[in-house]
Design a protein around this motif. Structure first.
Motif, mmCIF file in Angstrom:
data_model
loop_
_atom_site.group_PDB
_atom_site.id
_atom_site.type_symbol
_atom_site.label_atom_id
_atom_site.label_comp_id
_atom_site.label_asym_id
_atom_site.label_seq_id
_atom_site.Cartn_x
_atom_site.Cartn_y
_atom_site.Cartn_z
ATOM 1 N N TYR A 1 0.836 -1.201 0.000
ATOM 2 C CA TYR A 1 0.000 0.000 0.000
ATOM 3 C C TYR A 1 0.871 1.252 0.000
ATOM 4 C CZ TYR A 1 -3.081 3.644 1.814
ATOM 5 O OH TYR A 1 -3.762 4.823 2.004
ATOM 6 N N GLU A 2 1.933 1.250 0.806
ATOM 7 C CA GLU A 2 2.836 2.405 0.852
ATOM 8 C C GLU A 2 3.455 2.679 -0.520
ATOM 9 O OE1 GLU A 2 4.870 3.146 5.036
ATOM 10 O OE2 GLU A 2 5.342 1.156 4.250
ATOM 11 N N VAL A 3 3.851 1.627 -1.220
ATOM 12 C CA VAL A 3 4.413 1.798 -2.558
ATOM 13 C C VAL A 3 3.361 2.400 -3.486
ATOM 14 C CG1 VAL A 3 5.346 0.615 -4.595
ATOM 15 C CG2 VAL A 3 6.137 -0.037 -2.307
ATOM 16 N N LEU A 4 2.155 1.845 -3.455
ATOM 17 C CA LEU A 4 1.081 2.378 -4.294
ATOM 18 C C LEU A 4 0.837 3.856 -4.009
ATOM 19 C CD1 LEU A 4 -1.642 -0.440 -4.333
ATOM 20 C CD2 LEU A 4 -0.151 0.276 -6.218
ATOM 21 N N GLY B 1 -0.965 -6.791 -11.203
ATOM 22 C CA GLY B 1 -1.363 -5.832 -12.227
ATOM 23 C C GLY B 1 -1.543 -4.410 -11.699
ATOM 24 N N LEU B 2 -0.986 -4.123 -10.530
ATOM 25 C CA LEU B 2 -1.176 -2.803 -9.920
ATOM 26 C C LEU B 2 -0.071 -1.816 -10.284
ATOM 27 C CD1 LEU B 2 -2.426 -3.969 -6.408
ATOM 28 C CD2 LEU B 2 -3.755 -3.491 -8.481
ATOM 29 N N VAL B 3 1.085 -2.335 -10.693
ATOM 30 C CA VAL B 3 2.192 -1.495 -11.163
ATOM 31 C C VAL B 3 2.864 -2.201 -12.332
ATOM 32 C CG1 VAL B 3 2.646 -0.555 -8.849
ATOM 33 C CG2 VAL B 3 4.006 -2.495 -9.670
ATOM 34 N N ARG B 4 3.709 -1.454 -13.026
ATOM 35 C CA ARG B 4 4.532 -2.061 -14.079
ATOM 36 C C ARG B 4 5.913 -1.430 -14.042
ATOM 37 N NH1 ARG B 4 0.153 -0.585 -16.456
ATOM 38 N NH2 ARG B 4 -0.076 1.582 -16.986
ATOM 39 N N PRO C 1 11.484 6.192 -9.733
ATOM 40 C CA PRO C 1 12.553 5.197 -9.822
ATOM 41 C C PRO C 1 12.492 4.266 -8.606
ATOM 42 C CG PRO C 1 13.412 7.417 -10.149
ATOM 43 C CD PRO C 1 12.001 7.551 -9.677
ATOM 44 N N MET C 2 12.785 3.009 -8.825
ATOM 45 C CA MET C 2 12.750 2.011 -7.752
ATOM 46 C C MET C 2 13.616 2.449 -6.572
ATOM 47 S SD MET C 2 11.761 -1.525 -7.556
ATOM 48 C CE MET C 2 12.521 -2.777 -8.506
ATOM 49 N N ALA C 3 14.799 2.980 -6.819
ATOM 50 C CA ALA C 3 15.699 3.397 -5.737
ATOM 51 C C ALA C 3 15.085 4.518 -4.906
ATOM 52 C CB ALA C 3 17.041 3.840 -6.306
ATOM 53 N N LEU C 4 14.381 5.423 -5.547
ATOM 54 C CA LEU C 4 13.752 6.533 -4.821
ATOM 55 C C LEU C 4 12.613 6.031 -3.933
ATOM 56 C CD1 LEU C 4 13.744 9.548 -4.283
ATOM 57 C CD2 LEU C 4 12.248 9.839 -6.265
ATOM 58 N N ILE C 5 11.910 5.004 -4.382
ATOM 59 C CA ILE C 5 10.844 4.407 -3.558
ATOM 60 C C ILE C 5 11.445 3.889 -2.256
ATOM 61 C CG2 ILE C 5 9.179 2.507 -3.387
ATOM 62 C CD1 ILE C 5 8.719 2.858 -6.437
#
Length: 172
Positions: free
Chosen positions: A60-63, A101-104, A75-79
Motif C-alpha cells: 500500500y505504501e508503494v502504491l 497488475g497494480l504497477v509495471r 525510480p525504484m531506488a527513490l521508492i
C-alpha cells in the motif's frame, strides 16, 4: 476473539523493573515496550482493512507513493529511499504488485541500470479504495482522543528526529 488481560503487563513489568533496582530505566522500558505493543495493534488494524484489497501495508505504501507522484512513476531506488526500507523489500513489494497488475516496470530512458515503477489504472483504483477504507476505519478512529493524537504526533516526531530519521532543521 480478543482476550482481555486482567492487568496491564507493561505496568507490571515497570513495577518489577523498579523492584529489581532498575528504576532509572523502568519508565523508558515501559515507554518502548508500550510503543512496540501499540505498533502491533496498529499494524493488525491496518492489515485487516487492507486484506480485502489484496495488499499489505508495505505494498500500500508503494502504491501511495506512486499515486502521489506527479506522473504516477518513480525510480525504484527513490521508492526505497522515501519509504526508508532496504532495496530488497522494495523489489519484493513491486514484484507482488506487478503480478497483481497494480504497477509495471519501465526501463529508465537515461540509465540502463535504473528501473522506473509506474502505477496502473487498477493500482490507482486499489489505492483510492484502500485509502477510503483506512480513512474511515482506522485513521479517523485511531483509538485515542484528538488531543492525544496531536500529542502522539509531536512525541513521535521528536523521537524520529532525535534518531536521525530526517533533518529536523529542514522539516521546520
Amino acid at each position: 476473539m480478543t482476550f482481555v488481560l486482567p492487568l496491564d503487563p507493561i505496568a507490571d513489568a515497570r513495577r518489577r523493573w523498579a523492584e529489581q533496582g532498575w528504576a532509572e530505566a523502568a519508565d523508558g522500558m515501559a515507554a518502548v515496550t508500550s510503543l512496540m505493543r501499540a505498533h502491533q495493534i496498529a499494524i493488525a488494524r491496518v492489515e485487516a482493512v487492507l486484506k480485502p484489497h489484496g495488499v499489505t501495508f508495505a505494498r500500500y505504501e508503494v502504491l501511495m507513493l506512486l499515486y502521489f507522484s506527479r506522473k504516477g512513476t518513480l525510480p525504484m531506488a527513490l521508492i526505497g529511499e522515501r519509504l526508508q526500507v532496504h532495496p530488497t523489500s522494495v523489489t519484493n513489494a513491486v514484484d507482488r504488485l506487478e503480478v497483481a497488475g497494480l504497477v509495471r516496470r519501465i526501463r529508465h530512458p537515461g540509465d540502463r541500470r535504473a528501473t522506473i515503477i509506474e502505477i496502473s489504472d487498477e493500482g490507482r483504483a486499489v489505492a483510492e479504495a484502500a485509502t477510503s477504507d483506512l480513512n474511515t476505519q482506522v485513521f479517523s478512529k485511531p483509538g485515542i482522543s484528538d488531543s492525544s493524537v496531536h500529542d502522539l504526533i509531536r512525541i513521535l516526531t521528536e523521537l524520529r528526529g532525535n534518531a536521525g530519521d530526517f533533518d529536523a532543521a529542514e522539516a521546520r
